[in-house]
Design a protein around this motif. Sequence first.
Motif, PDB file in Angstrom:
ATOM      1  N   LEU A 152       0.826  -1.202   0.000  1.00 13.60           N
ATOM      2  CA  LEU A 152       0.000   0.000   0.000  1.00 13.60           C
ATOM      3  C   LEU A 152       0.865   1.258   0.000  1.00 13.60           C
ATOM      4  CD1 LEU A 152      -2.612   1.567   0.185  1.00 13.60           C
ATOM      5  CD2 LEU A 152      -2.698   1.067   2.637  1.00 13.60           C
ATOM      6  N   GLN A 153       1.937   1.236   0.780  1.00 10.30           N
ATOM      7  CA  GLN A 153       2.836   2.386   0.829  1.00 10.30           C
ATOM      8  C   GLN A 153       3.484   2.627  -0.536  1.00 10.30           C
ATOM      9  OE1 GLN A 153       5.499   2.337   4.150  1.00 10.30           O
ATOM     10  NE2 GLN A 153       6.854   3.899   3.302  1.00 10.30           N
ATOM     11  N   GLU A 154       3.888   1.552  -1.211  1.00  6.47           N
ATOM     12  CA  GLU A 154       4.478   1.685  -2.544  1.00  6.47           C
ATOM     13  C   GLU A 154       3.462   2.245  -3.535  1.00  6.47           C
ATOM     14  OE1 GLU A 154       5.956  -2.141  -3.583  1.00  6.47           O
ATOM     15  OE2 GLU A 154       7.592  -2.096  -2.111  1.00  6.47           O
ATOM     16  N   TRP A 155       2.204   1.798  -3.415  1.00  7.74           N
ATOM     17  CA  TRP A 155       1.141   2.316  -4.289  1.00  7.74           C
ATOM     18  C   TRP A 155       0.963   3.818  -4.072  1.00  7.74           C
ATOM     19  CZ3 TRP A 155      -3.323   4.797  -2.769  1.00  7.74           C
ATOM     20  CH2 TRP A 155      -4.257   5.061  -3.772  1.00  7.74           C
ATOM     21  N   ALA A 156       0.961   4.244  -2.804  1.00  8.41           N
ATOM     22  CA  ALA A 156       0.794   5.664  -2.490  1.00  8.41           C
ATOM     23  C   ALA A 156       1.940   6.489  -3.072  1.00  8.41           C
ATOM     24  CB  ALA A 156       0.708   5.854  -0.976  1.00  8.41           C
ATOM     25  N   LEU A 157       3.161   5.988  -2.954  1.00  8.02           N
ATOM     26  CA  LEU A 157       4.315   6.702  -3.498  1.00  8.02           C
ATOM     27  C   LEU A 157       4.236   6.818  -5.020  1.00  8.02           C
ATOM     28  CD1 LEU A 157       7.179   5.197  -1.303  1.00  8.02           C
ATOM     29  CD2 LEU A 157       6.333   7.552  -1.249  1.00  8.02           C
ATOM     30  N   ARG A 158       3.820   5.728  -5.672  1.00  8.29           N
ATOM     31  CA  ARG A 158       3.686   5.753  -7.137  1.00  8.29           C
ATOM     32  C   ARG A 158       2.653   6.780  -7.584  1.00  8.29           C
ATOM     33  NH1 ARG A 158       3.635   0.102  -6.747  1.00  8.29           N
ATOM     34  NH2 ARG A 158       1.393   0.080  -7.199  1.00  8.29           N
ATOM     35  N   GLU A 163       2.220   9.103   2.756  1.00 11.54           N
ATOM     36  CA  GLU A 163       2.192   7.759   3.334  1.00 11.54           C
ATOM     37  C   GLU A 163       0.891   7.555   4.112  1.00 11.54           C
ATOM     38  OE1 GLU A 163       4.705   5.178   6.641  1.00 11.54           O
ATOM     39  OE2 GLU A 163       5.698   6.785   5.516  1.00 11.54           O
ATOM     40  N   PRO A 164       0.193   6.445   3.899  1.00 13.57           N
ATOM     41  CA  PRO A 164      -1.058   6.182   4.631  1.00 13.57           C
ATOM     42  C   PRO A 164      -0.833   6.204   6.143  1.00 13.57           C
ATOM     43  CG  PRO A 164      -0.780   4.625   2.828  1.00 13.57           C
ATOM     44  CD  PRO A 164       0.514   5.372   2.944  1.00 13.57           C
ATOM     45  N   SER A 165      -1.820   6.710   6.877  1.00 14.62           N
ATOM     46  CA  SER A 165      -1.715   6.756   8.336  1.00 14.62           C
ATOM     47  C   SER A 165      -2.807   5.894   8.962  1.00 14.62           C
ATOM     48  CB  SER A 165      -1.838   8.198   8.841  1.00 14.62           C
ATOM     49  OG  SER A 165      -3.084   8.768   8.472  1.00 14.62           O
ATOM     50  N   TYR A 166      -2.498   5.332  10.122  1.00 12.09           N
ATOM     51  CA  TYR A 166      -3.413   4.427  10.815  1.00 12.09           C
ATOM     52  C   TYR A 166      -3.753   5.000  12.185  1.00 12.09           C
ATOM     53  CZ  TYR A 166      -1.646   1.246   7.236  1.00 12.09           C
ATOM     54  OH  TYR A 166      -1.282   0.679   6.039  1.00 12.09           O
ATOM     55  N   GLU A 167      -4.989   4.765  12.628  1.00 10.41           N
ATOM     56  CA  GLU A 167      -5.428   5.282  13.925  1.00 10.41           C
ATOM     57  C   GLU A 167      -6.253   4.223  14.650  1.00 10.41           C
ATOM     58  OE1 GLU A 167      -8.176   8.893  15.825  1.00 10.41           O
ATOM     59  OE2 GLU A 167      -7.939   8.696  13.652  1.00 10.41           O
ATOM     60  N   LEU A 168      -5.908   3.982  15.909  1.00  9.53           N
ATOM     61  CA  LEU A 168      -6.691   3.061  16.734  1.00  9.53           C
ATOM     62  C   LEU A 168      -7.982   3.758  17.153  1.00  9.53           C
ATOM     63  CD1 LEU A 168      -6.987   0.391  18.323  1.00  9.53           C
ATOM     64  CD2 LEU A 168      -5.753   1.506  20.204  1.00  9.53           C
ATOM     65  N   ILE A 169      -9.120   3.188  16.782  1.00 12.96           N
ATOM     66  CA  ILE A 169     -10.421   3.790  17.074  1.00 12.96           C
ATOM     67  C   ILE A 169     -10.966   3.325  18.420  1.00 12.96           C
ATOM     68  CG2 ILE A 169     -12.803   4.082  16.279  1.00 12.96           C
ATOM     69  CD1 ILE A 169     -10.724   5.442  14.523  1.00 12.96           C
ATOM     70  N   ARG A 170     -10.938   2.012  18.641  1.00  9.20           N
ATOM     71  CA  ARG A 170     -11.457   1.476  19.903  1.00  9.20           C
ATOM     72  C   ARG A 170     -10.961   0.047  20.114  1.00  9.20           C
ATOM     73  NH1 ARG A 170     -15.661   1.980  16.403  1.00  9.20           N
ATOM     74  NH2 ARG A 170     -16.550   0.049  15.577  1.00  9.20           N
ATOM     75  N   THR A 171     -11.136  -0.402  21.347  1.00  9.73           N
ATOM     76  CA  THR A 171     -10.799  -1.772  21.726  1.00  9.73           C
ATOM     77  C   THR A 171     -12.009  -2.391  22.409  1.00  9.73           C
ATOM     78  OG1 THR A 171      -8.494  -1.117  22.083  1.00  9.73           O
ATOM     79  CG2 THR A 171      -9.187  -3.242  22.982  1.00  9.73           C
ATOM     80  N   ASN A 172     -12.425  -3.559  21.935  1.00 12.94           N
ATOM     81  CA  ASN A 172     -13.575  -4.256  22.508  1.00 12.94           C
ATOM     82  C   ASN A 172     -13.185  -5.674  22.900  1.00 12.94           C
ATOM     83  OD1 ASN A 172     -14.987  -2.534  19.958  1.00 12.94           O
ATOM     84  ND2 ASN A 172     -15.902  -2.253  21.968  1.00 12.94           N
ATOM     85  N   GLY A 173     -14.100  -6.344  23.591  1.00 15.64           N
ATOM     86  CA  GLY A 173     -13.890  -7.747  23.917  1.00 15.64           C
ATOM     87  C   GLY A 173     -13.247  -7.944  25.274  1.00 15.64           C
TER      88      GLY A 173
END
Length: 218
Positions: A152-158, A163-173
């Motif tokens: 995915l990072q290579e696709w974004a660069l092309r 660079e794609p960023s990730y975020e933790l939204i929540r934790t369950n269970g």
Amino acid sequence: MKNLSELEKNINYTFKDRKFLHLAMTHSSSSKKSKNNERLEFLGDRVLALVIAKLIYDLYEDDDEGDLAHRLSFLVSKDSLYSVAKLISLDDFVISNEKKLNISILADACEALIASVYLDGGIKSSEALIRYLWSQLLRGVKEPPKHIKSRLQEWALRNQLKEPSYELIRTNGPPHSPIFTVSIHVDGFSKITAQGKSIKNAEQNVAKKFMDSLNEGS
């Protein structure tokens, strides 16, 4: 549901105590009061990772740490677990009230199956099981599979994107088996979320979900 003796034939293992196998095939939807396979999933996930790590360590002597990590990630992924589950017709044996046994249910049942063999016969039996069931997948990966986040990072660069960023939204269970929900942000695209048994796993799943959405739109 078919007789569990048929499943024993499919996996080339006969249980000393079939209660472990029955529990491994019991999904949480089957009954709120009875025990289910969630704890076995937790154990099976660890047993599988250990055995696969040792197998690829021995098989691929020229791989560096990164290559081995990519192989491991692929071989223990939900997609690989699902393909093994279908190979042994696991959907014929899972006890569930769900209308459809999706990828997640079957992948989790496969992990629980590994744990049931480990508890019944020990590490040597579970290693033999994994060698037997993963033989095609192990032979089929000649080159280290590229990590989905790297792709995915290579696709974004092309495409000249950040660079794609990730975020933790929540934790369950429950504490012993948490589920993490993560979102991904790529410039010019709507946010997408996905879940996983760890933050790393959730990030991989959401990256795959994003890449799949690109393929569907092409």
